[in-house]
Scaffold this motif. Structure first.
Motif, mmCIF file in Angstrom:
data_model
loop_
_atom_site.group_PDB
_atom_site.id
_atom_site.type_symbol
_atom_site.label_atom_id
_atom_site.label_comp_id
_atom_site.label_asym_id
_atom_site.label_seq_id
_atom_site.Cartn_x
_atom_site.Cartn_y
_atom_site.Cartn_z
ATOM 1 N N LEU A 47 -6.714 -2.412 -5.706
ATOM 2 C CA LEU A 47 -6.877 -3.804 -5.301
ATOM 3 C C LEU A 47 -6.258 -4.046 -3.930
ATOM 4 C CD1 LEU A 47 -7.667 -6.746 -5.832
ATOM 5 C CD2 LEU A 47 -5.469 -7.017 -7.009
ATOM 6 N N VAL A 48 -5.062 -3.511 -3.718
ATOM 7 C CA VAL A 48 -4.380 -3.671 -2.429
ATOM 8 C C VAL A 48 -5.217 -3.058 -1.311
ATOM 9 C CG1 VAL A 48 -2.345 -3.004 -1.097
ATOM 10 C CG2 VAL A 48 -2.072 -3.800 -3.448
ATOM 11 N N VAL A 82 -0.827 0.624 -10.463
ATOM 12 C CA VAL A 82 -1.986 0.070 -11.141
ATOM 13 C C VAL A 82 -2.843 -0.758 -10.184
ATOM 14 C CG1 VAL A 82 -2.725 -1.461 -13.017
ATOM 15 C CG2 VAL A 82 -0.765 0.047 -13.348
ATOM 16 N N CYS A 83 -2.196 -1.508 -9.297
ATOM 17 C CA CYS A 83 -2.922 -2.414 -8.391
ATOM 18 C C CYS A 83 -3.257 -1.776 -7.048
ATOM 19 C CB CYS A 83 -2.095 -3.678 -8.154
ATOM 20 S SG CYS A 83 -1.891 -4.654 -9.647
ATOM 21 N N GLN A 84 -2.981 -0.505 -6.879
ATOM 22 C CA GLN A 84 -3.222 0.164 -5.602
ATOM 23 C C GLN A 84 -4.661 0.006 -5.115
ATOM 24 O OE1 GLN A 84 -0.663 1.366 -3.960
ATOM 25 N NE2 GLN A 84 -1.798 2.107 -2.213
ATOM 26 N N LYS A 101 0.822 -1.207 0.000
ATOM 27 C CA LYS A 101 0.000 0.000 0.000
ATOM 28 C C LYS A 101 0.861 1.264 0.000
ATOM 29 C CE LYS A 101 -2.841 0.971 3.497
ATOM 30 N NZ LYS A 101 -3.936 0.919 4.473
ATOM 31 N N VAL A 152 3.710 0.305 -6.806
ATOM 32 C CA VAL A 152 2.399 -0.315 -7.023
ATOM 33 C C VAL A 152 1.389 0.791 -7.315
ATOM 34 C CG1 VAL A 152 0.630 -1.812 -6.023
ATOM 35 C CG2 VAL A 152 3.017 -2.159 -5.449
#
Length: 115
Positions: free
Chosen positions: A38-39, A34-36, A27, A32
């Protein structure tokens, strides 16, 4: 945990603590992007679904008394604002002391056949 042949209640909280620690690192990572979302969603999901278990004395004792973990896993929660590590540790220690006192008191009681 799903692939384990035998899952124990004492492994749940330490596993969740490790997962939360790893998610926190992701986080806060600049890499990170693109996936922030999602995290953050997984972090929030774990916290809302399993958060109350970190207050459940049965789960805390099961994890504290599990030979693989003891109370070492609680340190993983130090960076998580959700949990007060000192409070968790104090609760577990207090409960263990109560259980030990009950056990020693029961051993000291004279049997009713004496006298």
């Amino acid at each position: 945990m799903q692939e384990e042949d035998k899952a124990y209640m004492g492994t749940l909280l330490p596993t969740l603590a490790i997962s939360l620690k790893m998610l926190k690192v992701l986080k806060e990572s600049i890499d990170v992007k693109v996936c922030q979302p999602l995290v953050v969603a997984v972090w929030n999901g774990i916290s809302s679904r399993f958060g109350p278990l970190f207050e459940d004395m049965d789960f805390l004792l099961a994890a504290a008394l599990h030979p693989q973990f003891t109370l070492g896993w609680v340190r993983l929660l130090e960076d998580c604002v959700l949990y007060n590590v000192e409070e968790i540790t104090a609760k577990v220690k207090k409960q263990v002391m109560i259980m030990m006192k009950i056990l020693t008191d029961s051993r000291k009681e004279p049997s009713s056949s004496e006298g």
